[in-house]
Write an enzyme that holds these catalytic residues in place. Sequence first.
Site, PDB file in Angstrom:
ATOM      1  N   PRO A   9       0.788  -1.225   0.000  1.00  0.00           N
ATOM      2  CG  PRO A   9      -0.180  -1.152   2.105  1.00  0.00           C
ATOM      3  CD  PRO A   9       0.481  -2.080   1.148  1.00  0.00           C
ATOM      4  CG  ASN A  10      -0.289   4.271   1.317  1.00  0.00           C
ATOM      5  OD1 ASN A  10      -1.262   4.819   0.812  1.00  0.00           O
ATOM      6  ND2 ASN A  10      -0.337   3.668   2.486  1.00  0.00           N
ATOM      7  NE  ARG A  17       4.027   6.288   1.627  1.00  0.00           N
ATOM      8  CZ  ARG A  17       4.359   5.066   1.958  1.00  0.00           C
ATOM      9  NH1 ARG A  17       4.856   4.252   1.058  1.00  0.00           N
ATOM     10  NH2 ARG A  17       4.183   4.647   3.172  1.00  0.00           N
ATOM     11  CE1 TYR A  22       8.990   4.894   2.669  1.00  0.00           C
ATOM     12  CE2 TYR A  22       7.434   6.704   2.918  1.00  0.00           C
ATOM     13  CZ  TYR A  22       7.962   5.507   3.361  1.00  0.00           C
ATOM     14  OH  TYR A  22       7.487   4.931   4.505  1.00  0.00           O
ATOM     15  CG  ASN A  73       8.446  -2.200   0.016  1.00  0.00           C
ATOM     16  OD1 ASN A  73       7.924  -2.312   1.129  1.00  0.00           O
ATOM     17  ND2 ASN A  73       9.012  -1.084  -0.394  1.00  0.00           N
ATOM     18  CB  ALA A  76       1.648  -0.025   6.153  1.00  0.00           C
ATOM     19  CG  HIS A  79       5.716  -2.561   9.939  1.00  0.00           C
ATOM     20  ND1 HIS A  79       7.030  -2.961   9.911  1.00  0.00           N
ATOM     21  CD2 HIS A  79       5.641  -1.508   9.082  1.00  0.00           C
ATOM     22  CE1 HIS A  79       7.714  -2.157   9.091  1.00  0.00           C
ATOM     23  NE2 HIS A  79       6.887  -1.280   8.571  1.00  0.00           N
ATOM     24  CD  GLU A  97      11.417  -7.578   5.173  1.00  0.00           C
ATOM     25  OE1 GLU A  97      12.284  -8.324   5.672  1.00  0.00           O
ATOM     26  OE2 GLU A  97      10.593  -6.952   5.854  1.00  0.00           O
ATOM     27  CG  HIS A  99      11.339  -2.469   4.093  1.00  0.00           C
ATOM     28  ND1 HIS A  99       9.966  -2.463   4.000  1.00  0.00           N
ATOM     29  CD2 HIS A  99      11.676  -3.626   4.688  1.00  0.00           C
ATOM     30  CE1 HIS A  99       9.502  -3.571   4.539  1.00  0.00           C
ATOM     31  NE2 HIS A  99      10.513  -4.295   4.961  1.00  0.00           N
ATOM     32  NE  ARG A 106      10.388   5.586   8.470  1.00  0.00           N
ATOM     33  CZ  ARG A 106       9.441   5.492   7.540  1.00  0.00           C
ATOM     34  NH1 ARG A 106       9.589   4.622   6.524  1.00  0.00           N
ATOM     35  NH2 ARG A 106       8.363   6.243   7.609  1.00  0.00           N
TER      36      ARG A 106
END
Length: 145
Positions: A9-10, A17, A22, A73, A76, A79, A97, A99, A106
């Site tokens: 998402p996003n 964003r 990012y 990736n 959100a 998590h 994976e 990111h 973070r």
Amino acid sequence: MKLLVINGPNLNLLGLREPEIYGSRDYAALCGFIQDKAAEIGAEAEVFQSNHEGAIVDKIQRAYGVFQGIVINPAAYTHTSIAILDALKAVGIPAVEVHLSDVSLREPFRQVSYAGMACIKTYMGLGFEGYAKAMDYLKDYLAAE
Ligand code: DQA
């Protein structure tokens, strides 16, 4: 070698964003970057993005018998999603994976990665380059299998 690259998402809003986290390149640029990398290593890549957890689970399930490796990736859902973790474990396709940001630096809620528990490797904090490293890693891993 067919690789499935999944973005959660996003990530479709890259560029718009939080560019300080990012970066300023948009999602189309990421897709182009991934396809260029696939051509460089002689792989075929399908890039899939969804804002919906179930759609990502469906895509992982349908990857069985079709794709040899997955780059993911989960954004959100990294998590929160045991469903994505279970789907990756169910199909047993080697997954890496990625990111864009370094989630280890973070917020506390980003310190757990469920999907990562089913992945053979994680790259974080490298921006687009993390996807290239993940694809190289899968190529070497699959060649050695
Ligand atoms: C992200 C990090 C996640 O914590 C966040 O929710 C994202 C993007 C990254 O690529 O850095 O959406 O996966």
